[in-house]
Design a protein around this motif. Structure first.
Motif, PDB file in Angstrom:
ATOM      1  N   SER A  40      -6.410   5.014  -9.434  1.00 44.95           N
ATOM      2  CA  SER A  40      -7.407   5.377 -10.438  1.00 44.95           C
ATOM      3  C   SER A  40      -8.391   4.237 -10.604  1.00 44.95           C
ATOM      4  O   SER A  40      -8.123   3.105 -10.195  1.00 44.95           O
ATOM      5  CB  SER A  40      -6.713   5.683 -11.771  1.00 44.95           C
ATOM      6  OG  SER A  40      -5.762   6.713 -11.617  1.00 44.95           O
ATOM      7  N   ALA A  41      -9.528   4.538 -11.193  1.00 44.32           N
ATOM      8  CA  ALA A  41     -10.585   3.540 -11.360  1.00 44.32           C
ATOM      9  C   ALA A  41     -10.057   2.314 -12.102  1.00 44.32           C
ATOM     10  O   ALA A  41      -9.469   2.433 -13.180  1.00 44.32           O
ATOM     11  CB  ALA A  41     -11.752   4.147 -12.115  1.00 44.32           C
ATOM     12  N   GLY A  42     -10.257   1.160 -11.498  1.00 45.02           N
ATOM     13  CA  GLY A  42      -9.863  -0.087 -12.134  1.00 45.02           C
ATOM     14  C   GLY A  42      -8.386  -0.405 -12.076  1.00 45.02           C
ATOM     15  O   GLY A  42      -7.931  -1.383 -12.684  1.00 45.02           O
ATOM     16  N   GLY A  91      -8.492  10.278  -9.772  1.00 45.97           N
ATOM     17  CA  GLY A  91      -8.406   9.138  -8.879  1.00 45.97           C
ATOM     18  C   GLY A  91      -8.392   9.595  -7.436  1.00 45.97           C
ATOM     19  O   GLY A  91      -8.590  10.777  -7.142  1.00 45.97           O
ATOM     20  N   VAL A  92      -8.152   8.662  -6.562  1.00 50.36           N
ATOM     21  CA  VAL A  92      -8.026   8.979  -5.145  1.00 50.36           C
ATOM     22  C   VAL A  92      -6.538   9.038  -4.811  1.00 50.36           C
ATOM     23  O   VAL A  92      -5.795   8.093  -5.088  1.00 50.36           O
ATOM     24  CB  VAL A  92      -8.720   7.924  -4.261  1.00 50.36           C
ATOM     25  CG1 VAL A  92      -8.572   8.309  -2.791  1.00 50.36           C
ATOM     26  CG2 VAL A  92     -10.187   7.805  -4.639  1.00 50.36           C
ATOM     27  N   TYR A  93      -6.125  10.160  -4.253  1.00 49.45           N
ATOM     28  CA  TYR A  93      -4.737  10.361  -3.881  1.00 49.45           C
ATOM     29  C   TYR A  93      -4.580  10.119  -2.381  1.00 49.45           C
ATOM     30  O   TYR A  93      -5.315  10.697  -1.568  1.00 49.45           O
ATOM     31  CB  TYR A  93      -4.287  11.771  -4.249  1.00 49.45           C
ATOM     32  CG  TYR A  93      -4.035  11.927  -5.732  1.00 49.45           C
ATOM     33  CD1 TYR A  93      -5.096  11.923  -6.644  1.00 49.45           C
ATOM     34  CD2 TYR A  93      -2.743  12.048  -6.238  1.00 49.45           C
ATOM     35  CE1 TYR A  93      -4.875  12.034  -8.003  1.00 49.45           C
ATOM     36  CE2 TYR A  93      -2.514  12.168  -7.601  1.00 49.45           C
ATOM     37  CZ  TYR A  93      -3.578  12.154  -8.476  1.00 49.45           C
ATOM     38  OH  TYR A  93      -3.347  12.280  -9.825  1.00 49.45           O
ATOM     39  N   TYR A  94      -3.629   9.277  -2.058  1.00 46.34           N
ATOM     40  CA  TYR A  94      -3.394   8.896  -0.670  1.00 46.34           C
ATOM     41  C   TYR A  94      -2.033   9.378  -0.208  1.00 46.34           C
ATOM     42  O   TYR A  94      -1.030   9.233  -0.911  1.00 46.34           O
ATOM     43  CB  TYR A  94      -3.437   7.385  -0.507  1.00 46.34           C
ATOM     44  CG  TYR A  94      -4.782   6.757  -0.781  1.00 46.34           C
ATOM     45  CD1 TYR A  94      -5.105   6.282  -2.055  1.00 46.34           C
ATOM     46  CD2 TYR A  94      -5.726   6.612   0.233  1.00 46.34           C
ATOM     47  CE1 TYR A  94      -6.325   5.691  -2.302  1.00 46.34           C
ATOM     48  CE2 TYR A  94      -6.950   6.025  -0.013  1.00 46.34           C
ATOM     49  CZ  TYR A  94      -7.248   5.572  -1.285  1.00 46.34           C
ATOM     50  OH  TYR A  94      -8.461   4.981  -1.525  1.00 46.34           O
ATOM     51  N   CYS A  95      -2.013   9.881   0.988  1.00 48.71           N
ATOM     52  CA  CYS A  95      -0.754  10.222   1.638  1.00 48.71           C
ATOM     53  C   CYS A  95      -0.290   9.005   2.437  1.00 48.71           C
ATOM     54  O   CYS A  95      -1.101   8.341   3.093  1.00 48.71           O
ATOM     55  CB  CYS A  95      -0.979  11.413   2.562  1.00 48.71           C
ATOM     56  SG  CYS A  95       0.481  11.955   3.482  1.00 48.71           S
ATOM     57  N   ARG A  96       0.984   8.735   2.357  1.00 49.80           N
ATOM     58  CA  ARG A  96       1.542   7.621   3.114  1.00 49.80           C
ATOM     59  C   ARG A  96       2.700   8.091   3.981  1.00 49.80           C
ATOM     60  O   ARG A  96       3.550   8.878   3.542  1.00 49.80           O
ATOM     61  CB  ARG A  96       2.046   6.517   2.186  1.00 49.80           C
ATOM     62  CG  ARG A  96       2.426   5.228   2.917  1.00 49.80           C
ATOM     63  CD  ARG A  96       3.086   4.227   2.012  1.00 49.80           C
ATOM     64  NE  ARG A  96       4.490   4.580   1.755  1.00 49.80           N
ATOM     65  CZ  ARG A  96       5.336   3.805   1.093  1.00 49.80           C
ATOM     66  NH1 ARG A  96       4.929   2.652   0.607  1.00 49.80           N
ATOM     67  NH2 ARG A  96       6.578   4.201   0.899  1.00 49.80           N
ATOM     68  N   TYR A  97       2.723   7.609   5.182  1.00 49.03           N
ATOM     69  CA  TYR A  97       3.794   7.906   6.131  1.00 49.03           C
ATOM     70  C   TYR A  97       4.497   6.602   6.462  1.00 49.03           C
ATOM     71  O   TYR A  97       3.854   5.611   6.822  1.00 49.03           O
ATOM     72  CB  TYR A  97       3.196   8.520   7.400  1.00 49.03           C
ATOM     73  CG  TYR A  97       4.180   8.777   8.505  1.00 49.03           C
ATOM     74  CD1 TYR A  97       4.516   7.785   9.424  1.00 49.03           C
ATOM     75  CD2 TYR A  97       4.768  10.028   8.652  1.00 49.03           C
ATOM     76  CE1 TYR A  97       5.422   8.029  10.439  1.00 49.03           C
ATOM     77  CE2 TYR A  97       5.663  10.280   9.668  1.00 49.03           C
ATOM     78  CZ  TYR A  97       5.987   9.284  10.559  1.00 49.03           C
ATOM     79  OH  TYR A  97       6.881   9.532  11.573  1.00 49.03           O
TER      80      TYR A  97
END
Length: 117
Positions: A40-42, A91-97
């Motif tokens: 999320s921002a900040g 926010g920006v949601y990231y997928c992680r492998y």
């Protein structure tokens, strides 16, 4: 090399729901673990929910039953459903492998979630 393709972000109204998806390709998917993080921002990037290599699911404390992780490591695809979305979910949601055989992490490009009426 693992490639991750995320989708499902966008504009969501408060109280609404969203569903994110992440599909992995390009590697042997045994001994892997896939999950979602968000930034999320900040704030720093934080865990939302993840499968373990064994297939269990770990949720962040803030999830409080509103988030559901589904799919699975062996399916190469995971989903994140969020109900009763609120502005703090933006926010920006990231997928992680996670490739446990080689101790490597791979990240998707991220998908933006905006919460606004």
């Amino acid at each position: 090399q693992v490639q991750l393709v995320e989708s499902g972000g966008g504009l969501v109204q408060p109280g609404g729901s969203l569903r994110l998806s992440c599909t992995a390709s390009g590697n042997d998917f045994s001994s892997s673990a896939m999950g979602w993080f968000r930034q999320s921002a900040g704030k720093e990037r934080e865990l939302v929910a993840t499968f373990t290599v064994r297939g269990d699911i770990n949720y962040a404390d803030f999830v409080k039953g509103r988030f559901t992780l589904s799919g699975g490591n062996a399916k190469n695809t995971i989903f994140l459903e969020v109900k009763y979305v609120n502005p703090e979910d933006a926010g920006v949601y990231y997928c992680r492998y996670y490739d446990s055989r080689h101790g490597r992490f791979y990240w998707g490009q991220g998908t933006q979630v905006t919460v606004s009426s």
